[in-house]
Design an enzyme around this catalytic site. Sequence first.
Site, PDB file in Angstrom:
ATOM      1  N   HIS A  52      10.474  42.241  11.853  1.00 60.72           N
ATOM      2  CA  HIS A  52      10.186  42.103  13.282  1.00 60.72           C
ATOM      3  C   HIS A  52      11.453  41.764  14.062  1.00 60.72           C
ATOM      4  CE1 HIS A  52       5.882  42.507  12.816  1.00 60.72           C
ATOM      5  NE2 HIS A  52       5.835  41.529  11.942  1.00 60.72           N
ATOM      6  N   ARG A  77      13.868  39.102   4.465  1.00 63.90           N
ATOM      7  CA  ARG A  77      12.538  39.708   4.438  1.00 63.90           C
ATOM      8  C   ARG A  77      12.667  41.210   4.661  1.00 63.90           C
ATOM      9  NH1 ARG A  77       7.257  38.173   8.060  1.00 63.90           N
ATOM     10  NH2 ARG A  77       8.549  38.915   9.808  1.00 63.90           N
ATOM     11  N   ASP A  91      21.315  45.645  -3.388  1.00 67.24           N
ATOM     12  CA  ASP A  91      22.689  46.097  -3.539  1.00 67.24           C
ATOM     13  C   ASP A  91      23.609  45.499  -2.482  1.00 67.24           C
ATOM     14  OD1 ASP A  91      22.109  47.536  -5.796  1.00 67.24           O
ATOM     15  OD2 ASP A  91      22.198  49.512  -4.854  1.00 67.24           O
ATOM     16  N   GLU A 156      -0.877  37.611   3.972  1.00 70.81           N
ATOM     17  CA  GLU A 156      -1.045  37.764   5.419  1.00 70.81           C
ATOM     18  C   GLU A 156      -2.379  38.357   5.834  1.00 70.81           C
ATOM     19  OE1 GLU A 156       2.764  38.875   7.555  1.00 70.81           O
ATOM     20  OE2 GLU A 156       3.050  39.931   5.647  1.00 70.81           O
ATOM     21  N   ASP A 182      -0.439  36.947  11.154  1.00 69.51           N
ATOM     22  CA  ASP A 182      -1.140  38.150  10.711  1.00 69.51           C
ATOM     23  C   ASP A 182      -2.458  37.801  10.026  1.00 69.51           C
ATOM     24  OD1 ASP A 182       0.268  40.668  11.338  1.00 69.51           O
ATOM     25  OD2 ASP A 182       1.933  39.697  10.315  1.00 69.51           O
TER      26      ASP A 182
END
Length: 273
Positions: A52, A77, A91, A156, A182
């Site tokens: 977000h 996240r 990576d 969530e 959520d």
Amino acid sequence: MSLRVTAEPTFRDALATASRAQIGMWVCSGSPLVAEICAGSGLDWLLIDTEHSPNGLESTLSQLQAVHGYPIVPLVRAPIGDRVIVKQLLDLGAQNLLIPMIDDADAAHAMVAAVRYPPLGVRGVGSALARAARWNRIDDYLHNANATISLFVQIETALAVENVASIAAVEGIDGLFIGPSDLAASLGLLGQQEHPDVVAAVEHCIRTVAALGKPVGVNAFASATAERYLAAGANFVLVGADVSLLARGSEALAARYIPAPAVVDEPAERASY
């Protein structure tokens, strides 16, 4: 002679050795400078968000570099539980990942596979090209990579609450994080994170995961909410965000120093229009 380096301790390690709950904040601005300021705050951990916020691979890399060396643990996240995105974040050198919207044990197993090299998983091999291995300056990175990565998944939805015990039981999942916003929406209570049904679901998850011996965290910006979930047994809590602190702080300055506009009553003959 080439310089040999070692991987940093993971968030899993920090939680295992902590004598108290770990307190953190979101970094959503996309700014390495802001991330570095927050890294020196004295908090325990930062969540660099790509779900977000305006973060892509380049800005996430810059923020990981900016906070490196500070006494704080960064988590990243992912925007979605996609194994290609997970590979790219790993990576880059993200050692600690949080995956959103994990609803069942099958999804959790898929994420465990995504962070592990074959034959234990499906992570693509590119250590010679990757910051994660410091371009092969970390000795035997390929065989020791699992020890350098911690994986957390997010609860969530109402379905995830039903499946929380089986998700927590998946080997390779290092902890669960509950997202009340959520979750409230999934329960038909959009914007009502403090509704008793949402609170009960969050506390059920905290008790269930704690009973299984795994760390459990939650998002809680309101101080009373954070205290409630800490008392319920949460091991790690997010208590603020860079963008929210800036928004509320700038609003407070405006409210303090700029007079409110005068209210002008409309003439009586126009009031009924």
